[in-house]
Design an enzyme around this catalytic site. Sequence first.
Site, PDB file in Angstrom:
ATOM      1  N   LYS A   1    -121.880  -8.420  63.642  1.00 52.18           N
ATOM      2  CA  LYS A   1    -122.030  -7.101  64.257  1.00 52.18           C
ATOM      3  C   LYS A   1    -123.505  -6.849  64.503  1.00 52.18           C
ATOM      4  O   LYS A   1    -124.325  -7.110  63.629  1.00 52.18           O
ATOM      5  CB  LYS A   1    -121.460  -6.031  63.322  1.00 52.18           C
ATOM      6  CG  LYS A   1    -121.342  -4.693  63.982  1.00 52.18           C
ATOM      7  CD  LYS A   1    -120.719  -3.644  63.100  1.00 52.18           C
ATOM      8  CE  LYS A   1    -120.490  -2.380  63.928  1.00 52.18           C
ATOM      9  NZ  LYS A   1    -120.117  -1.253  63.120  1.00 52.18           N
TER      10      LYS A   1
ATOM     11  N   ARG B   1    -111.532  -7.491  70.480  1.00 47.34           N
ATOM     12  CA  ARG B   1    -112.844  -6.832  70.487  1.00 47.34           C
ATOM     13  C   ARG B   1    -113.733  -7.581  71.472  1.00 47.34           C
ATOM     14  O   ARG B   1    -113.840  -8.804  71.399  1.00 47.34           O
ATOM     15  CB  ARG B   1    -113.437  -6.904  69.084  1.00 47.34           C
ATOM     16  CG  ARG B   1    -114.856  -6.388  68.916  1.00 47.34           C
ATOM     17  CD  ARG B   1    -115.253  -6.588  67.449  1.00 47.34           C
ATOM     18  NE  ARG B   1    -116.463  -5.872  67.074  1.00 47.34           N
ATOM     19  CZ  ARG B   1    -117.673  -6.431  67.018  1.00 47.34           C
ATOM     20  NH1 ARG B   1    -117.839  -7.695  67.342  1.00 47.34           N
ATOM     21  NH2 ARG B   1    -118.711  -5.717  66.628  1.00 47.34           N
TER      22      ARG B   1
ATOM     23  N   SER C   1    -113.235   3.400  62.372  1.00 51.31           N
ATOM     24  CA  SER C   1    -114.210   2.754  61.487  1.00 51.31           C
ATOM     25  C   SER C   1    -115.047   3.796  60.769  1.00 51.31           C
ATOM     26  O   SER C   1    -115.490   4.771  61.380  1.00 51.31           O
ATOM     27  CB  SER C   1    -115.183   1.899  62.305  1.00 51.31           C
ATOM     28  OG  SER C   1    -114.578   0.702  62.683  1.00 51.31           O
TER      29      SER C   1
END
Length: 226
Positions: free
Chosen positions: A159, A62, A130
């Site tokens: 996040k 990521r 997600s």
Amino acid sequence: MAIQEGAGGAAEAAPLQGQHVNQAILPRLYPVLDPAFLAGTRDVVSFARELVSGGATLIQYRNKTGAGRQMLAAARALRQALSPGIRLIMNDRADLCLAAGFDGVHVGQDDLSPESARLIVGDALWVGVSTHSVEQAIAADKTSADYIAIGPVFATASKENPDPVVGLAGVRAARAATRKPLVAIGGITRLNCASVIEAGADSVAVISDLVHDPAKSVAAFLHVLR
Ligand code: TZP
Ligand code: MG
């Protein structure tokens, strides 16, 4: 696509309803490797090697800030460094998944839809999606996604602008909404991971509780979740 008998007896392609031929078999731990959290102390390849030495068999790459070229170089280095038995999943980017020889792509609610990602990566690779609510999990269940992630389960600092926490109740609701493999994410640690699996998740995705000592943390997660 499934091959079904048509009215005239001829075999014709029909969409699988919420199923996919390559439905994922997920390990209990799903490490998410994001270079933003390595604090410049380690490169992605050595970090990934440590995850694998602790027992990880699946890693998501990521990178929310890197340029495509940088991301592809890092992804290719990961693919080259790790044995083909280690499954690598690219966050957000179906194009980089293919270009790096990864095993799948993970899309969020603002990325390509699972069906669009599927068009790019094909049937052989995994597509994960997600979700942040039971409604989104119900919608994801109807797609060809191989697995569904639900979260954030607990508060997370990893996040930007996270959706509201869904809690263990959210994991239970997502479990009731789908038979697809379910990954829980957000604020999951070695201390709380068992409760998340007990709530119905098949796997826990983790960023921060792996960063300090990856091999030791992975082994500890797997010890708790075995
Ligand atoms: N999606 C929902 S929460 C989250 C993502 C990517 C971050 C998870 O990181 P951590 O550090 O394990 O809470
Ligand atoms: Mg995304």
